[in-house]
Design an enzyme around this catalytic site. Structure first.
Site, PDB file in Angstrom:
ATOM      1  N   ASP A 114      24.409   3.516  47.152  1.00 53.21           N
ATOM      2  CA  ASP A 114      22.828   4.152  48.014  1.00 53.21           C
ATOM      3  C   ASP A 114      22.150   3.443  47.648  1.00 53.21           C
ATOM      4  O   ASP A 114      22.069   1.979  47.299  1.00 53.21           O
ATOM      5  CB  ASP A 114      23.030   5.322  46.830  1.00 53.21           C
ATOM      6  CG  ASP A 114      22.411   6.153  47.863  1.00 53.21           C
ATOM      7  OD1 ASP A 114      22.209   6.606  49.385  1.00 53.21           O
ATOM      8  OD2 ASP A 114      21.783   7.227  47.266  1.00 53.21           O
TER       9      ASP A 114
ATOM     10  N   ASN B  41      20.779   2.229  51.337  1.00 56.79           N
ATOM     11  CA  ASN B  41      20.864   0.966  52.807  1.00 56.79           C
ATOM     12  C   ASN B  41      19.341   0.625  52.939  1.00 56.79           C
ATOM     13  O   ASN B  41      18.835   0.162  54.060  1.00 56.79           O
ATOM     14  CB  ASN B  41      21.841   1.529  53.292  1.00 56.79           C
ATOM     15  CG  ASN B  41      22.873   1.144  52.537  1.00 56.79           C
ATOM     16  OD1 ASN B  41      23.148  -0.050  51.205  1.00 56.79           O
ATOM     17  ND2 ASN B  41      24.228   0.682  52.920  1.00 56.79           N
TER      18      ASN B  41
ATOM     19  N   TRP C  71      15.880   0.222  51.187  1.00 54.44           N
ATOM     20  CA  TRP C  71      16.268  -1.516  51.540  1.00 54.44           C
ATOM     21  C   TRP C  71      15.514  -1.783  52.790  1.00 54.44           C
ATOM     22  O   TRP C  71      14.566  -2.448  52.906  1.00 54.44           O
ATOM     23  CB  TRP C  71      17.501  -1.462  51.599  1.00 54.44           C
ATOM     24  CG  TRP C  71      17.544  -3.261  51.275  1.00 54.44           C
ATOM     25  CD1 TRP C  71      17.899  -4.433  50.444  1.00 54.44           C
ATOM     26  CD2 TRP C  71      17.929  -4.064  52.477  1.00 54.44           C
ATOM     27  NE1 TRP C  71      18.005  -5.343  50.455  1.00 54.44           N
ATOM     28  CE2 TRP C  71      17.752  -5.695  51.960  1.00 54.44           C
ATOM     29  CE3 TRP C  71      18.185  -4.019  54.036  1.00 54.44           C
ATOM     30  CZ2 TRP C  71      18.773  -6.597  52.748  1.00 54.44           C
ATOM     31  CZ3 TRP C  71      18.190  -5.716  54.662  1.00 54.44           C
ATOM     32  CH2 TRP C  71      18.313  -6.821  54.134  1.00 54.44           C
TER      33      TRP C  71
ATOM     34  N   HIS D 129      22.101  -0.790  56.561  1.00 50.87           N
ATOM     35  CA  HIS D 129      23.678  -0.794  56.180  1.00 50.87           C
ATOM     36  C   HIS D 129      24.548  -1.590  56.904  1.00 50.87           C
ATOM     37  O   HIS D 129      25.694  -2.350  55.870  1.00 50.87           O
ATOM     38  CB  HIS D 129      24.315   0.065  56.951  1.00 50.87           C
ATOM     39  CG  HIS D 129      23.892   1.616  56.878  1.00 50.87           C
ATOM     40  ND1 HIS D 129      23.940   2.198  55.555  1.00 50.87           N
ATOM     41  CD2 HIS D 129      23.335   2.493  58.022  1.00 50.87           C
ATOM     42  CE1 HIS D 129      23.184   3.118  56.082  1.00 50.87           C
ATOM     43  NE2 HIS D 129      22.306   3.971  57.034  1.00 50.87           N
TER      44      HIS D 129
ATOM     45  N   ARG E  72      23.599  13.385  59.905  1.00 47.11           N
ATOM     46  CA  ARG E  72      22.726  12.026  59.469  1.00 47.11           C
ATOM     47  C   ARG E  72      22.376  12.074  61.033  1.00 47.11           C
ATOM     48  O   ARG E  72      23.921  12.630  61.996  1.00 47.11           O
ATOM     49  CB  ARG E  72      23.107  10.808  59.505  1.00 47.11           C
ATOM     50  CG  ARG E  72      22.707  10.455  57.815  1.00 47.11           C
ATOM     51  CD  ARG E  72      23.054  10.206  57.283  1.00 47.11           C
ATOM     52  NE  ARG E  72      22.825   9.425  55.948  1.00 47.11           N
ATOM     53  CZ  ARG E  72      22.972   8.709  54.576  1.00 47.11           C
ATOM     54  NH1 ARG E  72      22.442   7.462  55.428  1.00 47.11           N
ATOM     55  NH2 ARG E  72      22.665   8.860  53.878  1.00 47.11           N
TER      56      ARG E  72
ATOM     57  N   LEU F 154      43.838  -5.932  43.501  1.00 51.99           N
ATOM     58  CA  LEU F 154      43.021  -5.170  42.898  1.00 51.99           C
ATOM     59  C   LEU F 154      43.113  -3.640  43.659  1.00 51.99           C
ATOM     60  O   LEU F 154      44.090  -3.847  45.609  1.00 51.99           O
ATOM     61  CB  LEU F 154      41.631  -5.231  43.521  1.00 51.99           C
ATOM     62  CG  LEU F 154      39.687  -4.461  43.679  1.00 51.99           C
ATOM     63  CD1 LEU F 154      39.626  -4.292  42.258  1.00 51.99           C
ATOM     64  CD2 LEU F 154      39.394  -5.387  44.622  1.00 51.99           C
TER      65      LEU F 154
END
Ligand code: IPE
Ligand code: IPE
Ligand code: MG
Length: 252
Positions: A23, A25, A28, A40, A74, A134
């Site tokens: 969370d 973006n 920022w 993003h 959104r 992973l």
């Protein structure tokens, strides 16, 4: 993958499964007077880094919250931009992930995604299915409540078809129907961006996760923050309802 060898924390107490709510973006970008999509875009770099760091530290499962069921609310432009970014990131990153033995899996309501994105997702999963490194799980159009309802629906249809009886349903059979079925529960949840909430992420699976919150915004999240989260985790005593004394006694 590149980077320095881990120095801290000790490898002995590394979480097997790390989940991340990425969370911050938008904030920022705002701090830099940039449009939200710039945040993003910058967040993709942090995704690359958290994948690398997880692999480096021997985390087995990494689950990233990329887009929630509620994020459809959104503005259309932002949603469209995020979907294009996912597609672009897949195009750019999958070959490298495959080369690094990462096994990729997506969780969420795929029917809501555009067919081109769905095709890319399926191809990426198929390509990396036999990888043994992973396990990277990306939650797109995912909601914890949706996940639980879907699992309930699946269990109910098994009862209706006679495959199982209502009495045989227990936590394990139910959990197996969830999106993360088969994966261990997250040991550590990281949330960036300063909010201390779950935002409808893995509601069932996070029951006993250790929670680590930071004000650092997702595009600024790097190795130092990841190591701080691991250090926090390594200090936790996971009691699962026992007393601390009981656990100390087992150690002796
Ligand atoms: C997280 O960053 C990315 C998504 C939810 C898709 P935000 O876009 O929520 O950033 P803030 O919270 O507005 O700063
Ligand atoms: C949570 O972030 C979802 C993702 C990171 C994908 P949000 O920014 O959507 O969460 P809220 O709305 O602040 O709870
Ligand atoms: Mg947010």
């Amino acid at each position: 993958m590149s980077g320095s060898e881990p120095t801290s924390p000790a490898r002995s107490n590394i979480p097997r499964h790390v989940a991340v709510i990425m969370d911050g973006n938008g904030r920022w970008a705002r701090k830099r007077s940039l449009p939200r999509h710039a945040g993003h875009r910058s967040g993709v770099k942090s995704v690359r880094e958290v994948v690398e760091n997880s692999a480096r530290y021997g985390v087995e499962y990494l689950t990233l919250f990329a887009f929630s069921s509620e994020n459809w609310r959104r503005p259309e432009e932002e949603v469209g931009m995020l979907m294009s970014l996912f597609l672009e990131a897949l195009r750019r990153e999958v070959a490298d992930l495959h080369k690094n033995n990462v096994r990729l899996r997506f969780i969420g309501e795929r029917e809501c995604l555009d067919s081109k994105l769905n095709e890319k997702i399926s191809n990426a999963e198929a390509l990396t299915a036999d990888n043994t490194g992973l396990r990277l799980q990306v939650a797109v159009a995912y909601g914890g409540r949706w996940d639980i309802v879907e699992a309930a629906r699946s269990v109910a249809s098994k009862v209706v078809s006679g495959e199982i009886s209502p009495e045989s349903i227990d936590e394990a059979t139910f959990a197996a129907e969830l999106q993360l079925g088969g994966a261990p529960d997250p040991d550590l949840l990281i949330r960036t961006g300063g909010e201390q909430r779950i935002s409808n992420f893995l509601l069932w699976n996070l029951a006993y996760a250790e929670l680590w919150f930071t004000d650092v915004l997702w595009p600024d999240f790097g190795q130092a923050e990841f190591e701080a989260a691991l250090a926090y985790y390594s200090e936790r005593q996971r009691r699962y309802g026992h007393t601390g004394e009981q656990l100390e006694a087992v150690k002796c």
